[in-house]
Design a protein around this motif. Structure first.
Motif, PDB file in Angstrom:
ATOM      1  N   ALA A 145      10.328  -2.935  -0.898  1.00 28.33           N
ATOM      2  CA  ALA A 145      10.879  -2.338   0.320  1.00 28.33           C
ATOM      3  C   ALA A 145      12.371  -2.630   0.449  1.00 28.33           C
ATOM      4  O   ALA A 145      12.887  -3.603  -0.103  1.00 28.33           O
ATOM      5  N   THR A 146      13.049  -1.780   1.197  1.00 32.32           N
ATOM      6  CA  THR A 146      14.427  -2.045   1.592  1.00 32.32           C
ATOM      7  C   THR A 146      14.380  -2.809   2.898  1.00 32.32           C
ATOM      8  O   THR A 146      13.837  -2.311   3.898  1.00 32.32           O
ATOM      9  N   HIS A 147      14.897  -4.011   2.908  1.00 35.96           N
ATOM     10  CA  HIS A 147      14.851  -4.846   4.103  1.00 35.96           C
ATOM     11  C   HIS A 147      15.989  -4.501   5.049  1.00 35.96           C
ATOM     12  O   HIS A 147      17.127  -4.280   4.640  1.00 35.96           O
ATOM     13  N   VAL A 148      15.662  -4.447   6.347  1.00 36.61           N
ATOM     14  CA  VAL A 148      16.663  -4.290   7.401  1.00 36.61           C
ATOM     15  C   VAL A 148      16.379  -5.351   8.455  1.00 36.61           C
ATOM     16  O   VAL A 148      15.234  -5.491   8.915  1.00 36.61           O
TER      17      VAL A 148
ATOM     18  N   ILE B  79       0.839  -1.207   0.000  1.00 38.07           N
ATOM     19  CA  ILE B  79       0.000   0.000   0.000  1.00 38.07           C
ATOM     20  C   ILE B  79       0.868   1.249   0.000  1.00 38.07           C
ATOM     21  O   ILE B  79       0.624   2.203  -0.745  1.00 38.07           O
ATOM     22  N   ALA B  80       1.917   1.250   0.826  1.00 36.20           N
ATOM     23  CA  ALA B  80       2.817   2.408   0.878  1.00 36.20           C
ATOM     24  C   ALA B  80       3.585   2.558  -0.427  1.00 36.20           C
ATOM     25  O   ALA B  80       3.747   3.667  -0.951  1.00 36.20           O
ATOM     26  N   ARG B  81       4.039   1.454  -0.965  1.00 35.95           N
ATOM     27  CA  ARG B  81       4.769   1.485  -2.240  1.00 35.95           C
ATOM     28  C   ARG B  81       3.935   2.131  -3.329  1.00 35.95           C
ATOM     29  O   ARG B  81       4.422   2.961  -4.107  1.00 35.95           O
ATOM     30  N   ASP B  82       2.662   1.770  -3.381  1.00 31.61           N
ATOM     31  CA  ASP B  82       1.793   2.286  -4.435  1.00 31.61           C
ATOM     32  C   ASP B  82       1.430   3.754  -4.226  1.00 31.61           C
ATOM     33  O   ASP B  82       0.883   4.388  -5.131  1.00 31.61           O
ATOM     34  N   LEU B  83       1.743   4.286  -3.046  1.00 31.02           N
ATOM     35  CA  LEU B  83       1.563   5.722  -2.800  1.00 31.02           C
ATOM     36  C   LEU B  83       2.793   6.525  -3.225  1.00 31.02           C
ATOM     37  O   LEU B  83       2.811   7.745  -3.093  1.00 31.02           O
ATOM     38  N   GLY B  84       3.817   5.818  -3.703  1.00 27.55           N
ATOM     39  CA  GLY B  84       5.045   6.500  -4.089  1.00 27.55           C
ATOM     40  C   GLY B  84       5.954   6.787  -2.922  1.00 27.55           C
ATOM     41  O   GLY B  84       6.819   7.665  -2.984  1.00 27.55           O
ATOM     42  N   VAL B  85       5.774   6.026  -1.843  1.00 26.40           N
ATOM     43  CA  VAL B  85       6.559   6.217  -0.623  1.00 26.40           C
ATOM     44  C   VAL B  85       7.787   5.314  -0.652  1.00 26.40           C
ATOM     45  O   VAL B  85       7.739   4.188  -1.148  1.00 26.40           O
ATOM     46  N   THR B  86       8.896   5.795  -0.120  1.00 28.45           N
ATOM     47  CA  THR B  86      10.088   4.974   0.064  1.00 28.45           C
ATOM     48  C   THR B  86       9.893   4.151   1.331  1.00 28.45           C
ATOM     49  O   THR B  86       9.705   4.711   2.417  1.00 28.45           O
TER      50      THR B  86
ATOM     51  N   GLY C  88      11.537  -1.874   5.630  1.00 27.11           N
ATOM     52  CA  GLY C  88      10.844  -2.841   6.467  1.00 27.11           C
ATOM     53  C   GLY C  88      11.791  -3.643   7.325  1.00 27.11           C
ATOM     54  O   GLY C  88      12.773  -4.189   6.820  1.00 27.11           O
ATOM     55  N   THR C  89      11.537  -3.702   8.628  1.00 23.46           N
ATOM     56  CA  THR C  89      12.332  -4.560   9.501  1.00 23.46           C
ATOM     57  C   THR C  89      11.674  -5.937   9.572  1.00 23.46           C
ATOM     58  O   THR C  89      10.459  -6.058   9.709  1.00 23.46           O
ATOM     59  N   ALA C  90      12.486  -6.957   9.461  1.00 21.07           N
ATOM     60  CA  ALA C  90      12.004  -8.334   9.522  1.00 21.07           C
ATOM     61  C   ALA C  90      13.210  -9.230   9.734  1.00 21.07           C
ATOM     62  O   ALA C  90      14.358  -8.769   9.724  1.00 21.07           O
ATOM     63  N   SER C  91      12.960 -10.514   9.924  1.00 19.39           N
ATOM     64  CA  SER C  91      14.060 -11.444  10.123  1.00 19.39           C
ATOM     65  C   SER C  91      14.899 -11.532   8.843  1.00 19.39           C
ATOM     66  O   SER C  91      14.415 -11.260   7.740  1.00 19.39           O
ATOM     67  N   PRO C  92      16.166 -11.912   8.957  1.00 16.56           N
ATOM     68  CA  PRO C  92      17.032 -12.021   7.780  1.00 16.56           C
ATOM     69  C   PRO C  92      16.458 -12.919   6.698  1.00 16.56           C
ATOM     70  O   PRO C  92      16.649 -12.674   5.505  1.00 16.56           O
ATOM     71  N   GLY C  93      15.730 -13.955   7.101  1.00 12.29           N
ATOM     72  CA  GLY C  93      15.178 -14.881   6.135  1.00 12.29           C
ATOM     73  C   GLY C  93      14.068 -14.295   5.274  1.00 12.29           C
ATOM     74  O   GLY C  93      13.652 -14.916   4.289  1.00 12.29           O
ATOM     75  N   LYS C  94      13.580 -13.105   5.647  1.00 15.32           N
ATOM     76  CA  LYS C  94      12.497 -12.480   4.890  1.00 15.32           C
ATOM     77  C   LYS C  94      12.989 -11.335   4.016  1.00 15.32           C
ATOM     78  O   LYS C  94      12.190 -10.576   3.469  1.00 15.32           O
ATOM     79  N   ALA C  95      14.305 -11.221   3.858  1.00 15.36           N
ATOM     80  CA  ALA C  95      14.880 -10.117   3.089  1.00 15.36           C
ATOM     81  C   ALA C  95      14.435 -10.134   1.634  1.00 15.36           C
ATOM     82  O   ALA C  95      13.993  -9.118   1.085  1.00 15.36           O
ATOM     83  N   GLU C  96      14.549 -11.277   0.991  1.00  9.83           N
ATOM     84  CA  GLU C  96      14.188 -11.363  -0.422  1.00  9.83           C
ATOM     85  C   GLU C  96      12.697 -11.076  -0.619  1.00  9.83           C
ATOM     86  O   GLU C  96      12.295 -10.411  -1.580  1.00  9.83           O
ATOM     87  N   PHE C  97      11.894 -11.565   0.312  1.00  2.75           N
ATOM     88  CA  PHE C  97      10.445 -11.367   0.226  1.00  2.75           C
ATOM     89  C   PHE C  97      10.102  -9.882   0.328  1.00  2.75           C
ATOM     90  O   PHE C  97       9.335  -9.348  -0.468  1.00  2.75           O
ATOM     91  N   ALA C  98      10.680  -9.196   1.318  1.00  2.07           N
ATOM     92  CA  ALA C  98      10.418  -7.764   1.486  1.00  2.07           C
ATOM     93  C   ALA C  98      10.875  -6.977   0.261  1.00  2.07           C
ATOM     94  O   ALA C  98      10.182  -6.064  -0.205  1.00  2.07           O
ATOM     95  N   SER C  99      12.016  -7.338  -0.269  1.00  2.00           N
ATOM     96  CA  SER C  99      12.531  -6.648  -1.446  1.00  2.00           C
ATOM     97  C   SER C  99      11.612  -6.833  -2.644  1.00  2.00           C
ATOM     98  O   SER C  99      11.434  -5.915  -3.460  1.00  2.00           O
ATOM     99  N   SER C 100      11.001  -8.007  -2.762  1.00  2.00           N
ATOM    100  CA  SER C 100      10.105  -8.268  -3.886  1.00  2.00           C
ATOM    101  C   SER C 100       8.857  -7.401  -3.838  1.00  2.00           C
ATOM    102  O   SER C 100       8.173  -7.217  -4.848  1.00  2.00           O
ATOM    103  N   LEU C 101       8.570  -6.840  -2.662  1.00  2.00           N
ATOM    104  CA  LEU C 101       7.403  -5.977  -2.494  1.00  2.00           C
ATOM    105  C   LEU C 101       7.780  -4.501  -2.566  1.00  2.00           C
ATOM    106  O   LEU C 101       6.961  -3.629  -2.265  1.00  2.00           O
TER     107      LEU C 101
END
Length: 305
Positions: free
Chosen positions: A187-190, A162-169, A172-185
């Motif tokens: 977001a910059t994963h941390v 939703i934020a991405r589609d608003l043109g927002v940078t 996202g914080t999540a576990s290391p194993g979810k980095a690729e998933f967050a990036s696919s959406l």
């Protein structure tokens, strides 16, 4: 009779069990829904653990689950806008979703578009609605920087899109194993955990314009200092931290009018609930355990029919 997955007393997973209950009868303002799918959310185990009983006590045993999709079988007095056979989805008042039949308040229900699956619809009433309303409260503009604290679960997945589609940078914080998933959406994963603030600061040295928090507690305090304006910290889980930090706590407004636009976003392809785990109803215990442990990627849904 109707099979349901309940907890018999407040406590841990050992209080959960399957039981056969009388088929519910809808009261005024209610829909009796033959449940096809039920969303699994962190709030489910928090209800079972007793975290909410001071404000929303339940009669035990209580059926777990707060969001469902299915087909209307009976209609209570005073209900308008729904008919028998309608495909619907919606939010339940704290409990009742892990069952073959559920009593869904008509005011928290919405019609399910034919093109939207029951499993996707069951992921919208709590997770996607929380994300949508939280971001709406932040009034983000294109180019703003948003930190989604706890981006790997169902709410976070919707928030990133939703934020991405608003043109927002989006970060996202999540576990290391979810980095690729967050990036696919988009977001910059941390990675969360010790040193998370420093890792976020390395990505955005000037801080963030807003924080949508889905974790609370120490994880929220760890990143709160990154917000340029503390009033733009919104949390869906920690009212105490919100008050102490000068931010905003909100509870998702459960009403059908708020749900209909989310279904339209899914139907159009703009929002993917990312139901990454569809578990048979018989595996309700394992599904909830995975969500409680924080191991779920995206959204978990029980297939009841």
């Amino acid at each position: 009779m109707s099979k349901a997955y309940v907890f018999t007393e407040y406590g841990g997973p050992e209080t959960q069990t399957f039981v056969d209950l009388p088929r519910p009868v809808p009261g005024p303002g209610q829909l009796l829904v033959a449940v096809h799918a039920a969303g699994v959310n962190p709030v489910d185990w928090k209800v079972r653990a007793g975290y909410l009983r001071a404000v929303l006590p339940l009669t035990l045993p209580a059926v777990l689950g707060t969001e469902v999709s299915g087909v209307v079988e009976e209609i209570g007095d005073g209900v308008e806008g729904f008919g028998i056979g309608d495909e619907v989805f919606g939010a339940l008042p704290l409990a009742g979703g892990y069952a073959e039949h559920a009593l869904l308040p008509a005011q928290t229900a919405a019609h399910k578009p034919t093109a939207v699956s029951f499993t996707d619809a069951a992921a919208l009433s709590v997770s996607a609605a929380t994300a949508h309303q939280g971001i709406d409260r932040l009034n983000l503009t294109p180019g703003a920087t948003l930190l989604v604290n706890g981006a790997g679960g169902g709410i976070g997945v919707a928030a990133l899109q939703i934020a991405r589609d608003l043109g927002v940078t989006v970060i996202g914080t999540a576990s290391p194993g979810k980095a690729e998933f967050a990036s696919s959406l988009g977001a910059t994963h941390v990675a969360y955990g010790q040193g998370v603030a420093e890792r976020v600061a390395a990505v955005t040295p000037n801080g963030v314009d807003a924080i949508l928090d889905l974790v609370g507690g120490d994880a929220l305090y760890a990143v709160a200092g990154l917000a340029v304006d503390k009033s733009r910290i919104v949390t869906a889980v920690d009212p105490t931290a919100a008050s102490e930090l000068g931010g905003d706590y909100f509870q998702v407004a459960q009403n059908g009018e708020a749900l209909a636009p989310l279904a339209e976003l899914v139907e159009s392809g703009m929002l993917d609930p990312h139901v990454t785990k569809v578990a048979p109803f018989t595996e309700a215990a394992m599904a909830l355990t995975a969500v409680e442990a924080g191991h779920s990627l995206g959204k978990t849904v029980l297939k009841v029919r």
